[in-house]
Design an enzyme around this catalytic site. Structure first.
Site, PDB file in Angstrom:
ATOM      1  N   ARG A 267      19.663   5.954 -13.316  1.00  0.00           N
ATOM      2  CA  ARG A 267      21.029   5.479 -13.218  1.00  0.00           C
ATOM      3  C   ARG A 267      21.696   5.491 -14.573  1.00  0.00           C
ATOM      4  NH1 ARG A 267      21.470  -0.014 -10.941  1.00  0.00           N
ATOM      5  NH2 ARG A 267      19.724  -0.188 -12.376  1.00  0.00           N
TER       6      ARG A 267
ATOM      7  N   SER B 146      11.005   2.711 -18.207  1.00  0.00           N
ATOM      8  CA  SER B 146       9.924   1.842 -17.718  1.00  0.00           C
ATOM      9  C   SER B 146       8.595   2.572 -17.573  1.00  0.00           C
ATOM     10  CB  SER B 146      10.362   1.179 -16.419  1.00  0.00           C
ATOM     11  OG  SER B 146      11.541   0.452 -16.655  1.00  0.00           O
TER      12      SER B 146
ATOM     13  N   ASP C 100      12.047  -2.314 -17.982  1.00  0.00           N
ATOM     14  CA  ASP C 100      12.817  -3.058 -16.979  1.00  0.00           C
ATOM     15  C   ASP C 100      12.664  -4.581 -17.081  1.00  0.00           C
ATOM     16  OD1 ASP C 100      10.198  -2.792 -16.154  1.00  0.00           O
ATOM     17  OD2 ASP C 100      10.652  -2.051 -14.150  1.00  0.00           O
TER      18      ASP C 100
HETATM   19  P1  ADP Z   1      10.702   0.181  -8.789  1.00  0.00           P
HETATM   20  O1  ADP Z   1       9.763  -0.971  -8.815  1.00  0.00           O
HETATM   21  O2  ADP Z   1      10.043   1.463  -8.409  1.00  0.00           O
HETATM   22  O3  ADP Z   1      11.587   0.282  -9.979  1.00  0.00           O
HETATM   23  P2  ADP Z   1      12.276  -1.279  -6.857  1.00  0.00           P
HETATM   24  O4  ADP Z   1      12.407  -2.460  -7.710  1.00  0.00           O
HETATM   25  O5  ADP Z   1      13.481  -0.802  -6.127  1.00  0.00           O
HETATM   26  O6  ADP Z   1      11.718  -0.013  -7.589  1.00  0.00           O
HETATM   27  O7  ADP Z   1      11.141  -1.603  -5.802  1.00  0.00           O
HETATM   28  C1  ADP Z   1      10.758  -0.654  -4.862  1.00  0.00           C
HETATM   29  C2  ADP Z   1       9.546  -1.189  -4.159  1.00  0.00           C
HETATM   30  O8  ADP Z   1       9.874  -2.362  -3.443  1.00  0.00           O
HETATM   31  C3  ADP Z   1       8.988  -0.228  -3.146  1.00  0.00           C
HETATM   32  O9  ADP Z   1       8.012   0.605  -3.731  1.00  0.00           O
HETATM   33  C4  ADP Z   1       8.370  -1.157  -2.119  1.00  0.00           C
HETATM   34  O10 ADP Z   1       7.036  -1.425  -2.450  1.00  0.00           O
HETATM   35  C5  ADP Z   1       9.144  -2.430  -2.240  1.00  0.00           C
HETATM   36  N1  ADP Z   1      10.092  -2.521  -1.134  1.00  0.00           N
HETATM   37  C6  ADP Z   1      11.233  -1.849  -0.969  1.00  0.00           C
HETATM   38  N2  ADP Z   1      11.823  -2.178   0.190  1.00  0.00           N
HETATM   39  C7  ADP Z   1      11.028  -3.083   0.772  1.00  0.00           C
HETATM   40  C8  ADP Z   1      11.073  -3.806   2.011  1.00  0.00           C
HETATM   41  N3  ADP Z   1      12.060  -3.664   2.875  1.00  0.00           N
HETATM   42  N4  ADP Z   1      10.069  -4.653   2.263  1.00  0.00           N
HETATM   43  C9  ADP Z   1       9.068  -4.813   1.399  1.00  0.00           C
HETATM   44  N5  ADP Z   1       8.949  -4.157   0.246  1.00  0.00           N
HETATM   45  C10 ADP Z   1       9.926  -3.306  -0.074  1.00  0.00           C
HETATM   46 MG    MG Z   2      12.877  -0.826 -11.109  1.00  0.00          MG
END
Ligand code: ADP
Ligand code: MG
Length: 502
Positions: free
Chosen positions: A109, A180, A233
């Site tokens: 982003r 990150s 992050d």
């Molecule tokens: P990242 O940690 O990759 O930066 P996010 O903070 O957006 O990304 O988290 C994504 C993670 O959150 C996914 O890999 C999944 O494990 C979890 N996640 C996303 N949507 C859901 C949901 N509806 N229920 C439970 N866990 C979720």
């Molecule tokens: Mg993230």
């Protein structure tokens, strides 16, 4: 071998048999006799995963002790406690136009914010989110960073009304870079990549300075920007949350992975070298995913998951808590129930053998199913694992397993937070009558979307803290602190003083 319950049949090569044949031969567990071994496995698992308040307290003590150890030694401790070189947390007085770039998953982003200074905070903000083409995740540095620089170029060119930059002199726009991946930092705006994670594998980048690489790519495209802060992050989350709330002491990420960062006094950091910043404090990136404790119970499922992972023996705390793993733990328990107790009939559904086929969002959808016949559970089992026609009893059992796995993770995360509170002496009330308020900013898809997980985290904290102290602790969902936090850190570490607090 060792199949506890089986009617006559179909064992050899079952996994290789095609789907259609399976449907016919599968018989559901129904009779009480067939349930006994199922319940035995489930009850055993439940017992192992139960974490009493006493145990969570011991775990938190362990965390606090290991935080100390990590602050003393450079890399020699299980908690790395990395120095962020953030000397000035944003105060709210920052002014001007700043950018952020957030890279660390499948999307990146670019954000711009116009900061109004004292009391006005974020006047305007815009962002673009771009998916990274999969081939660039395993290509060369030049290709990846050129792709990013091209997007930056477009985004900067689209800067419109409401965004002001002093254009009397030609100088670069300042940008905060949330990167990150594990980085060994050497100043607020430099650090070398230690290794790629999360499916990235870019050649010629490990050991290189991340900021230098980005700057080179930007220069090639005539993007006139200066990287003013390099963070991950968790640090971004702390900065973003602190900007809005002076009582923020820590940030926790509960997403694909898990990590935490917190604000520490320089005096409490024996490994600190050089002149302390004026603020007297900095942010420490704990890398808490690598925490280990004798107070965990590692079940056979956790053990196997770890052994078969890309990083065996590492990130054990993360493997018990984070979104990348919860669904996979559930799959492993279901596989055992299918193999040893014929939960899905005489044949083990072949797809249950596929690692990571059952993702946490699907587990969460099943866990939150409120329909009388657990329709969502039935649908997910069918769609993801090819298991047809499950009985209500089986579906209920699956929800029970979700409880066990998600609540263990949430309780462990709460214990981790208690560890930080203990390290900061905020698990008790101050002696004098000073009003104390302590805010922990939490971000990440797991915390945001898995409601039963986040509710359990909150209620566990209330359970393991005294009532009076619990009333002073706030768990705050920091929505996208990490993105905007980097822009704020670019501002608070700006080279141009008029942007900073006076
Ligand atoms: P990242 O940690 O990759 O930066 P996010 O903070 O957006 O990304 O988290 C994504 C993670 O959150 C996914 O890999 C999944 O494990 C979890 N996640 C996303 N949507 C859901 C949901 N509806 N229920 C439970 N866990 C979720
Ligand atoms: Mg993230």
């Amino acid at each position: 071998m060792g199949k506890a319950v089986v009617a006559a049949v179909v064992v050899a090569g079952a996994a290789a048999v095609a789907g259609a044949a399976l449907v016919v031969r599968r018989r559901m567990v129904t009779s009480a006799a067939r349930w006994a071994p199922v319940m035995q496995i489930v009850e055993e698992f439940k017992k192992q995963c139960a974490m009493s308040a006493t145990r969570l307290n011991q775990l938190a003590n362990d965390m606090a002790i290991k935080m100390e150890a990590g602050l003393e030694s450079d890399g020699g401790s299980e908690l790395k406690m990395l120095l962020s070189y953030v000397d000035n947390l944003p105060t709210g007085d920052e002014k001007g136009l700043f950018y952020a770039l957030d890279l660390g998953g499948t999307n990146f982003r670019i954000i711009r914010v116009q900061l109004g200074g004292q009391g006005k905070r974020v006047v305007k903000q815009e962002f673009v989110e771009v998916a990274i083409p999969p081939k660039l995740m395993v290509g060369t540095v030049d290709d990846l960073f050129d792709f990013i620089a091209a997007e930056l170029e477009d985004f900067v060119n689209s800067e419109g009304e409401g965004f002001h930059f002093p254009d009397d002199d030609y100088r670069p726009r300042e940008i905060g870079f949330t990167f990150s991946f594990p980085v060994k930092q050497s100043s607020i705006a430099s650090g070398v990549l230690v290794k790629w994670t999360k499916g990235f594998n870019i050649t010629n980048m490990v050991g290189e300075d991340v900021v230098a690489e980005l700057s080179r790519a930007m220069a090639k495209r005539d993007v006139n920007m200066r990287v003013a802060a390099l963070v991950n992050d968790t640090i971004g989350t702390v900065a973003g949350a602190r900007y809005h709330d002076k009582d923020v002491v820590a940030g926790v990420i509960l997403g694909t992975g898990t990590n935490a960062a917190y604000i520490e006094r320089i005096q409490a950091i024996p490994k600190w070298r050089g002149t302390p910043p004026k603020s007297g404090e900095t942010v420490i990136n704990m890398e808490w995913g690598n925490f280990q404790s004798s107070h965990f119970t590692i079940t056979e499922y956790d053990l196997a998951l770890d052994l078969e992972s890309l990083n065996p023996g590492e990130q054990i705390f993360e493997k018990l808590i984070a979104g990348m793993y919860l669904g996979e733990i559930l799959r492993r328990v279901l596989l055992k129930l299918a193999e040893r107790a014929a939960l899905f009939g005489d044949v083990v559904p072949p797809k249950l053998n596929e690692p990571f086929i059952l993702k946490t969002p699907a587990m969460s959808a099943m866990h939150h199913d409120t329909s009388w016949n657990l329709r969502v559970v039935g649908r997910k089992l069918k769609e993801i694992l090819g298991i047809q026609n499950t009985s209500l009893k089986v579906r209920k059992l699956i929800v029970k397993l979700c409880d066990i796995i998600a609540y263990r993770g949430a309780r462990l995360a709460a214990a981790g937070i208690l560890g930080i509170l203990k390290k900061l002496g905020r698990n008790t009330l101050p002696k004098d009558d000073i009003k104390q308020r302590t805010v922990i900013a939490v971000d990440g898809g797991l915390f945001e979307h898995y409601t039963k997980f986040s509710k359990c985290l909150n209620s566990t904290l209330a359970e393991i803290l005294s009532k009076e102290v619990a009333a002073t602790i706030v768990i705050d969902h920091a929505n996208d602190g990490s993105g905007i936090g980097a822009a704020l850190l670019a501002a608070s570490h700006s080279q141009y003083l008029e942007h900073r607090e006076s």
